[in-house]
Design an enzyme around this catalytic site. Sequence first.
Site, mmCIF file in Angstrom:
data_model
loop_
_atom_site.group_PDB
_atom_site.id
_atom_site.type_symbol
_atom_site.label_atom_id
_atom_site.label_comp_id
_atom_site.label_asym_id
_atom_site.label_seq_id
_atom_site.Cartn_x
_atom_site.Cartn_y
_atom_site.Cartn_z
ATOM 1 N N GLN A 99 0.808 -1.210 0.000
ATOM 2 C CA GLN A 99 0.000 0.000 0.000
ATOM 3 C C GLN A 99 0.848 1.270 0.000
ATOM 4 O O GLN A 99 0.309 2.377 0.040
ATOM 5 C CB GLN A 99 -0.920 -0.013 1.227
ATOM 6 C CG GLN A 99 -1.881 -1.193 1.250
ATOM 7 C CD GLN A 99 -2.545 -1.388 2.608
ATOM 8 O OE1 GLN A 99 -2.372 -0.597 3.532
ATOM 9 N NE2 GLN A 99 -3.315 -2.458 2.733
ATOM 10 N N HIS A 168 -0.646 -0.175 5.741
ATOM 11 C CA HIS A 168 -1.079 0.808 6.729
ATOM 12 C C HIS A 168 -0.103 1.984 6.882
ATOM 13 O O HIS A 168 0.528 2.164 7.922
ATOM 14 C CB HIS A 168 -1.308 0.141 8.091
ATOM 15 C CG HIS A 168 -2.307 -0.975 8.034
ATOM 16 N ND1 HIS A 168 -2.589 -1.787 9.108
ATOM 17 C CD2 HIS A 168 -3.101 -1.433 7.018
ATOM 18 C CE1 HIS A 168 -3.506 -2.676 8.765
ATOM 19 N NE2 HIS A 168 -3.826 -2.481 7.483
ATOM 20 N N GLU A 261 -14.106 2.857 10.910
ATOM 21 C CA GLU A 261 -14.638 3.856 11.832
ATOM 22 C C GLU A 261 -14.630 5.262 11.243
ATOM 23 O O GLU A 261 -13.751 5.612 10.445
ATOM 24 C CB GLU A 261 -13.814 3.884 13.124
ATOM 25 C CG GLU A 261 -13.904 2.626 13.953
ATOM 26 C CD GLU A 261 -13.133 2.718 15.255
ATOM 27 O OE1 GLU A 261 -13.154 1.729 16.016
ATOM 28 O OE2 GLU A 261 -12.494 3.774 15.521
ATOM 29 N N TYR A 271 -8.208 6.448 20.574
ATOM 30 C CA TYR A 271 -9.314 5.911 19.781
ATOM 31 C C TYR A 271 -9.407 4.389 19.798
ATOM 32 O O TYR A 271 -10.188 3.805 19.058
ATOM 33 C CB TYR A 271 -9.260 6.503 18.368
ATOM 34 C CG TYR A 271 -9.620 7.975 18.450
ATOM 35 C CD1 TYR A 271 -10.929 8.393 18.311
ATOM 36 C CD2 TYR A 271 -8.657 8.926 18.780
ATOM 37 C CE1 TYR A 271 -11.275 9.734 18.464
ATOM 38 C CE2 TYR A 271 -8.990 10.261 18.945
ATOM 39 C CZ TYR A 271 -10.304 10.659 18.786
ATOM 40 O OH TYR A 271 -10.643 11.979 18.967
ATOM 41 N N TYR A 282 -8.463 -11.042 9.994
ATOM 42 C CA TYR A 282 -8.750 -11.613 8.676
ATOM 43 C C TYR A 282 -8.825 -13.140 8.692
ATOM 44 O O TYR A 282 -9.393 -13.746 7.792
ATOM 45 C CB TYR A 282 -7.708 -11.134 7.661
ATOM 46 C CG TYR A 282 -7.766 -9.641 7.447
ATOM 47 C CD1 TYR A 282 -8.878 -9.044 6.841
ATOM 48 C CD2 TYR A 282 -6.734 -8.816 7.851
ATOM 49 C CE1 TYR A 282 -8.955 -7.679 6.652
ATOM 50 C CE2 TYR A 282 -6.798 -7.438 7.658
ATOM 51 C CZ TYR A 282 -7.910 -6.887 7.070
ATOM 52 O OH TYR A 282 -7.984 -5.520 6.891
#
Length: 388
Positions: A99, A168, A261, A271, A282
């Site tokens: 990513q 991420h 979220e 959070y 997963y």
Amino acid sequence: MKLQFSKQPLKLLLMLVVLVASGLLMSHCNISSNNADLTEKNLKSETIVTGLNMPWAMAFLPDGRVLVTERGGKLRLVKGNQLDPQEVAGIPKVYYRGQGGLLDVVLHPNYKENGWIYISYSSPKKEGEAGEDNGANTALMRAKLDGHQLTNIEHLYKASPNVRGGVHFGGKILFDNKGYVFLSLGERGQKENSQNLSKAQGKMVRLHEDGKIPTDNPFVKTKDALPEIWSYGHRNPQGLVIHPATGTIWAHEHGPQGGDELNIVEKGKNYGWPLITYGIDYDNSIISDKTEAPGLEQPVIYWKPSIAPCGMTFVNSPNFKDWNGDLLVGSLKFQNLEHLIIKGNKVVKKEIIFDKIGRVRDVKQGPDGNIYVVIESSGSIVKISPKA
């Protein structure tokens, strides 16, 4: 002598007064019958740019051109809905893996005066940096644009430590109304470090525009904590916007399997990831048996199943009057947009619009008041506007 009045002229006079008053009221309220009860049926979508390779984000220049990042490491220019074949030079080496790559691009709020362009990217480990060899983490730079060349390049910040994994990176950039710049950081696949204040993973950081750390950040005086941290306990935030009326910062983040979220990001708040979550891993294993706990923030909403949210904008446009103050959220997984109706700090309703538009990476309101969507899967930019 007794005066007598005809009732008919009096009725006509009253009707005239009512009609005039109604017209004045509609004018004062700026009500448009063309925009009443706005739905997808009142809107059109058109592909205006094609030929991009894994586009990630866009920024509108004052001269009408658009900057677009391609995750492979290229910064592109669009002019008159045409992709310029010449890329912009000066982008540093990026960690194009999984990513990772070239990520967000945002103009300084005073761009017309100072010319600063802010760019985030996954930066490969350099000699002397902490972390794993052949690893990387999210970095923030700024530069100015001269033709097809970035100049005055300044490297403002890099998250630490470097991590070898390809997931991420976060990477969203936002300026608040006070001129501070926020950068979202994913936890790089190491969820436990979201709760570790000594590591820039799973955090939201707050900086001055030149990369210096504000002295009023919440953890400046906390032993072993990184002073740049604004909030923590995040997983992978890839939507970051400011409410046009209240100035509050809203972020969405990818959950695991379930549990994406939407949060309001506030100073020093935790959070919860991975101590609480509405999702599972997963492999279907349990990450946490708790969805709430004291001292941990609850999301405004969560998505289950996950939509893989990416890109988000508050609507604040005369073209979409019925939707002003609402959020539009992109979905990578379901390849659509979600329209979230906002009242105060609550989502009171949501609806899917433009289903199967493609894998959405970025959603922005343009200077013309229309909505523009970066589609990763087709390498395109789509314009959404009211039908004539």
